[in-house]
Design a protein around this motif. Structure first.
Motif, PDB file in Angstrom:
ATOM      1  N   ALA A  31       0.830  -1.213   0.000  1.00 52.24           N
ATOM      2  CA  ALA A  31       0.000   0.000   0.000  1.00 52.24           C
ATOM      3  C   ALA A  31       0.858   1.254   0.000  1.00 52.24           C
ATOM      4  CB  ALA A  31      -0.928  -0.012   1.217  1.00 52.24           C
ATOM      5  N   PHE A  32       1.911   1.268   0.804  1.00 52.74           N
ATOM      6  CA  PHE A  32       2.748   2.465   0.892  1.00 52.74           C
ATOM      7  C   PHE A  32       3.564   2.684  -0.378  1.00 52.74           C
ATOM      8  CE2 PHE A  32       2.649   1.328   5.605  1.00 52.74           C
ATOM      9  CZ  PHE A  32       1.560   2.151   5.842  1.00 52.74           C
ATOM     10  N   LEU A  33       4.145   1.622  -0.925  1.00 58.79           N
ATOM     11  CA  LEU A  33       4.914   1.760  -2.164  1.00 58.79           C
ATOM     12  C   LEU A  33       4.028   2.246  -3.303  1.00 58.79           C
ATOM     13  CD1 LEU A  33       7.094  -1.504  -2.147  1.00 58.79           C
ATOM     14  CD2 LEU A  33       7.914   0.831  -1.775  1.00 58.79           C
ATOM     15  N   SER A  34       2.835   1.699  -3.409  1.00 59.51           N
ATOM     16  CA  SER A  34       1.915   2.100  -4.476  1.00 59.51           C
ATOM     17  C   SER A  34       1.567   3.582  -4.384  1.00 59.51           C
ATOM     18  CB  SER A  34       0.636   1.263  -4.422  1.00 59.51           C
ATOM     19  OG  SER A  34       0.913  -0.104  -4.653  1.00 59.51           O
ATOM     20  N   ALA A  35       1.575   4.109  -3.161  1.00 58.16           N
ATOM     21  CA  ALA A  35       1.280   5.533  -2.946  1.00 58.16           C
ATOM     22  C   ALA A  35       2.512   6.415  -3.133  1.00 58.16           C
ATOM     23  CB  ALA A  35       0.696   5.734  -1.558  1.00 58.16           C
ATOM     24  N   GLY A  36       3.647   5.812  -3.508  1.00 57.13           N
ATOM     25  CA  GLY A  36       4.853   6.597  -3.753  1.00 57.13           C
ATOM     26  C   GLY A  36       5.696   6.854  -2.531  1.00 57.13           C
ATOM     27  N   LEU A  37       5.481   6.105  -1.452  1.00 60.36           N
ATOM     28  CA  LEU A  37       6.244   6.286  -0.223  1.00 60.36           C
ATOM     29  C   LEU A  37       7.353   5.239  -0.138  1.00 60.36           C
ATOM     30  CD1 LEU A  37       3.267   6.856   2.236  1.00 60.36           C
ATOM     31  CD2 LEU A  37       4.744   8.593   1.200  1.00 60.36           C
ATOM     32  N   ALA A  38       8.591   5.689   0.008  1.00 58.53           N
ATOM     33  CA  ALA A  38       9.706   4.762   0.195  1.00 58.53           C
ATOM     34  C   ALA A  38       9.495   3.965   1.471  1.00 58.53           C
ATOM     35  CB  ALA A  38      11.020   5.538   0.277  1.00 58.53           C
ATOM     36  N   CYS A  39       9.898   2.697   1.461  1.00 58.94           N
ATOM     37  CA  CYS A  39       9.652   1.816   2.603  1.00 58.94           C
ATOM     38  C   CYS A  39      10.931   1.147   3.063  1.00 58.94           C
ATOM     39  CB  CYS A  39       8.639   0.731   2.244  1.00 58.94           C
ATOM     40  SG  CYS A  39       6.948   1.341   2.071  1.00 58.94           S
ATOM     41  N   LEU A  40      11.214   1.256   4.350  1.00 60.52           N
ATOM     42  CA  LEU A  40      12.223   0.459   5.032  1.00 60.52           C
ATOM     43  C   LEU A  40      11.448  -0.540   5.872  1.00 60.52           C
ATOM     44  CD1 LEU A  40      15.168  -0.105   5.929  1.00 60.52           C
ATOM     45  CD2 LEU A  40      14.850   1.626   7.703  1.00 60.52           C
ATOM     46  N   VAL A  41      11.555  -1.821   5.535  1.00 62.38           N
ATOM     47  CA  VAL A  41      10.679  -2.837   6.122  1.00 62.38           C
ATOM     48  C   VAL A  41      11.475  -3.709   7.077  1.00 62.38           C
ATOM     49  CG1 VAL A  41       8.990  -4.638   5.637  1.00 62.38           C
ATOM     50  CG2 VAL A  41       9.416  -2.855   3.938  1.00 62.38           C
ATOM     51  N   GLU A  42      11.014  -3.751   8.323  1.00 58.42           N
ATOM     52  CA  GLU A  42      11.646  -4.645   9.296  1.00 58.42           C
ATOM     53  C   GLU A  42      11.607  -6.087   8.782  1.00 58.42           C
ATOM     54  OE1 GLU A  42      13.134  -5.124  12.582  1.00 58.42           O
ATOM     55  OE2 GLU A  42      13.893  -3.266  11.721  1.00 58.42           O
ATOM     56  N   LYS A  43      12.609  -6.856   9.165  1.00 53.46           N
ATOM     57  CA  LYS A  43      12.673  -8.247   8.715  1.00 53.46           C
ATOM     58  C   LYS A  43      11.556  -9.066   9.376  1.00 53.46           C
ATOM     59  CE  LYS A  43      14.362  -9.261  12.853  1.00 53.46           C
ATOM     60  NZ  LYS A  43      13.571 -10.006  13.844  1.00 53.46           N
ATOM     61  N   PRO A  44      11.064 -10.094   8.646  1.00 53.94           N
ATOM     62  CA  PRO A  44      11.318 -10.397   7.241  1.00 53.94           C
ATOM     63  C   PRO A  44      10.445  -9.539   6.329  1.00 53.94           C
ATOM     64  CG  PRO A  44       9.881 -12.062   8.179  1.00 53.94           C
ATOM     65  CD  PRO A  44      10.222 -11.115   9.304  1.00 53.94           C
ATOM     66  N   VAL A  45      11.038  -9.078   5.218  1.00 55.18           N
ATOM     67  CA  VAL A  45      10.296  -8.263   4.264  1.00 55.18           C
ATOM     68  C   VAL A  45       9.297  -9.118   3.501  1.00 55.18           C
ATOM     69  CG1 VAL A  45      10.513  -6.691   2.301  1.00 55.18           C
ATOM     70  CG2 VAL A  45      12.325  -6.786   4.025  1.00 55.18           C
ATOM     71  N   LEU A  46       9.709 -10.326   3.159  1.00 60.23           N
ATOM     72  CA  LEU A  46       8.894 -11.209   2.324  1.00 60.23           C
ATOM     73  C   LEU A  46       9.304 -12.647   2.591  1.00 60.23           C
ATOM     74  CD1 LEU A  46      11.321 -11.830   0.181  1.00 60.23           C
ATOM     75  CD2 LEU A  46      10.473  -9.804  -0.972  1.00 60.23           C
ATOM     76  N   ARG A  47       8.487 -13.592   2.093  1.00 61.10           N
ATOM     77  CA  ARG A  47       8.792 -15.009   2.293  1.00 61.10           C
ATOM     78  C   ARG A  47       9.281 -15.692   1.032  1.00 61.10           C
ATOM     79  NH1 ARG A  47       3.102 -16.779   4.685  1.00 61.10           N
ATOM     80  NH2 ARG A  47       2.534 -15.532   2.850  1.00 61.10           N
ATOM     81  N   GLY A  48       8.968 -15.146  -0.151  1.00 64.14           N
ATOM     82  CA  GLY A  48       9.348 -15.835  -1.378  1.00 64.14           C
ATOM     83  C   GLY A  48       9.120 -14.968  -2.596  1.00 64.14           C
ATOM     84  N   THR A  49       9.246 -15.574  -3.774  1.00 60.96           N
ATOM     85  CA  THR A  49       9.225 -14.816  -5.023  1.00 60.96           C
ATOM     86  C   THR A  49       7.852 -14.243  -5.347  1.00 60.96           C
ATOM     87  OG1 THR A  49       8.925 -16.910  -6.210  1.00 60.96           O
ATOM     88  CG2 THR A  49      11.166 -16.064  -6.032  1.00 60.96           C
ATOM     89  N   ALA A  50       6.777 -14.884  -4.911  1.00 59.43           N
ATOM     90  CA  ALA A  50       5.446 -14.346  -5.193  1.00 59.43           C
ATOM     91  C   ALA A  50       5.258 -12.999  -4.500  1.00 59.43           C
ATOM     92  CB  ALA A  50       4.371 -15.328  -4.751  1.00 59.43           C
ATOM     93  N   GLU A  51       5.689 -12.896  -3.253  1.00 61.89           N
ATOM     94  CA  GLU A  51       5.561 -11.626  -2.535  1.00 61.89           C
ATOM     95  C   GLU A  51       6.553 -10.592  -3.052  1.00 61.89           C
ATOM     96  OE1 GLU A  51       3.821 -13.613   1.536  1.00 61.89           O
ATOM     97  OE2 GLU A  51       5.980 -13.363   1.270  1.00 61.89           O
ATOM     98  N   ARG A  52       7.710 -11.044  -3.491  1.00 64.97           N
ATOM     99  CA  ARG A  52       8.647 -10.104  -4.110  1.00 64.97           C
ATOM    100  C   ARG A  52       8.033  -9.504  -5.371  1.00 64.97           C
ATOM    101  NH1 ARG A  52      12.978 -10.800  -8.011  1.00 64.97           N
ATOM    102  NH2 ARG A  52      14.264  -8.915  -7.987  1.00 64.97           N
ATOM    103  N   ALA A  53       7.332 -10.318  -6.142  1.00 64.33           N
ATOM    104  CA  ALA A  53       6.692  -9.805  -7.353  1.00 64.33           C
ATOM    105  C   ALA A  53       5.644  -8.741  -7.014  1.00 64.33           C
ATOM    106  CB  ALA A  53       6.057 -10.954  -8.132  1.00 64.33           C
ATOM    107  N   ARG A  54       4.871  -8.972  -5.954  1.00 64.00           N
ATOM    108  CA  ARG A  54       3.880  -7.982  -5.531  1.00 64.00           C
ATOM    109  C   ARG A  54       4.544  -6.656  -5.169  1.00 64.00           C
ATOM    110  NH1 ARG A  54       0.250 -10.154  -0.760  1.00 64.00           N
ATOM    111  NH2 ARG A  54      -0.368  -7.937  -0.793  1.00 64.00           N
ATOM    112  N   LEU A  55       5.615  -6.731  -4.391  1.00 61.87           N
ATOM    113  CA  LEU A  55       6.266  -5.504  -3.932  1.00 61.87           C
ATOM    114  C   LEU A  55       7.025  -4.812  -5.059  1.00 61.87           C
ATOM    115  CD1 LEU A  55       7.509  -6.568  -0.380  1.00 61.87           C
ATOM    116  CD2 LEU A  55       5.356  -5.492  -1.079  1.00 61.87           C
TER     117      LEU A  55
END
Length: 354
Positions: free
Chosen positions: A88-112
């Motif tokens: 939601a934040f990236l789509s709105a143009g806001l840079a994101c620093l995400v506490e670990k874990p950012v994602l679990r695998g390639t499907a979520e990486r594709a979304r982000l």
């Protein structure tokens, strides 16, 4: 390079890591990053959030945070919320620093990735251990010992279960010791290997749950007395894999039979070895009193760098991470190899654990 203009930032979540790591790190940055808004949905915690950042607006919904006058967000919500919040934040143009874990695998990486491209906003992983001064020295040493043939990465706590209830709720890939401590070791393995994933093969991956336990002493004295053995999360994880002609062994534990907590990073290459031996984080129950990096190169005596043990090094890691993020936020979206490495390894480990 001239420093970027001060960054107006918000926090999505204001829990333990924000209070104990981000807050002192921001003070050390001397106003280069200004906290303008904090999202804290729990009514009982909003006063604490306001005390933490007196000049900031405290809001209760993601929509309120999206409407605030900020350029960047630290996503420090409970782990299972990370992808939805960050998207939601990236789509709105806001840079994101995400506490670990950012994602679990390639499907979520594709979304982000899609969200980052839509909003033109930077995405960075909040894995502060990579930015610690002692770890930077270990990575520098590992880069001088020729092609790496083995990485043995260990972080064991004797009694180090988190106190927050969501940490102990079963949410595959988001909770448990691998999501917590293991995220840091995966990141350090990737950094040592230059983020290569060619030849990735999981030899084994296993994890185990535990029964009754008490939370780590540094978690504000919170008393959670039971982690159910049947429905709780894994307190021990171990895996061995091959990546780019290097065998990587990972071992993390919240509960270990040996008293004292320890971090040991061993890199072995064709021309020598480099070890970091000590502890990360805030525990005072150290298994070894020193914080030391030892580099041994063929035909030379050992090079030893000692660092002052204790949590100050960990806060330094957050200072450096936020400083890097400040520049990244100004630069906008770009593909980052650390997230590609974490995603591929996450998929492979999930498959191995089935």
């Amino acid at each position: 390079m001239s420093p970027p203009a001060p960054l107006r930032m918000g926090f999505c979540g204001a829990g333990w890591v924000v209070r104990n790591c981000y807050r002192p790190a921001l003070e050390a940055l001397g106003g280069r990053i200004v906290v303008a808004v904090v999202l804290e949905p729990a009514p009982a915690a909003r006063a604490t959030a306001q005390d933490l950042f007196p000049e900031a607006m405290v809001v209760s919904t993601r929509e309120d945070l999206l409407a605030a006058p900020v350029e960047a967000i630290v996503v420090a919500s409970p782990n299972p919320c990370h992808v939805d919040d960050t998207e939601a934040f990236l789509s709105a143009g806001l840079a994101c620093l995400v506490e670990k874990p950012v994602l679990r695998g390639t499907a979520e990486r594709a979304r982000l990735t899609a969200a980052g491209r839509r909003g033109g906003a930077a995405l960075a992983a909040g894995v502060a251990c990579r930015h610690r001064p002692d770890v930077r020295r270990w990575l520098e040493g590992a880069a001088t010992i020729g092609p790496l043939r083995r990485l043995d990465l260990t972080w064991h706590r004797h009694r180090g279960v988190p106190a927050t209830a969501w940490h102990l709720a079963d949410s595959p890939g988001w909770t448990g010791v691998f999501a917590d401590l293991g995220s840091h070791l995966v990141d350090l393995a990737g950094a040592a290997l230059g983020w290569r994933t060619d030849g990735l093969d999981i030899r084994f991956a296993r994890q185990s749950r535990t029964g009754h336990t008490a939370p780590a002493a540094w978690y504000d004295g919170t008393a959670l007395e039971v982690m159910p053995s049947a429905t709780g999360v894994a307190a021990r994880f171990e895996a061995e894999l091959r990546v780019a002609d290097c065998v990587v062994h990972l071992s993390v534990r919240w509960l270990d039979d040996t008293p004292g907590d320890v971090v040991r990073l061993d890199a072995i290459g064709d021309d020598g070895a480099c070890r970091l031996h000590g502890l990360f984080g805030f525990s005072t129950e150290r298994r070894t009193p020193h914080q030391r990096v030892t580099l041994r190169r063929r035909g030379k005596g050992p090079e030893i760098d000692d660092f002052t043990p204790g949590p100050a090094l960990h806060v330094e890691g957050f200072v450096a991470m936020l400083d890097v993020f400040h520049y990244r936020a100004a630069a906008g979206w770009r593909e980052e190899p650390d997230l590609a490495f974490a995603a591929r390894l996450g998929d492979a480990i999930e498959t191995a654990l089935r």
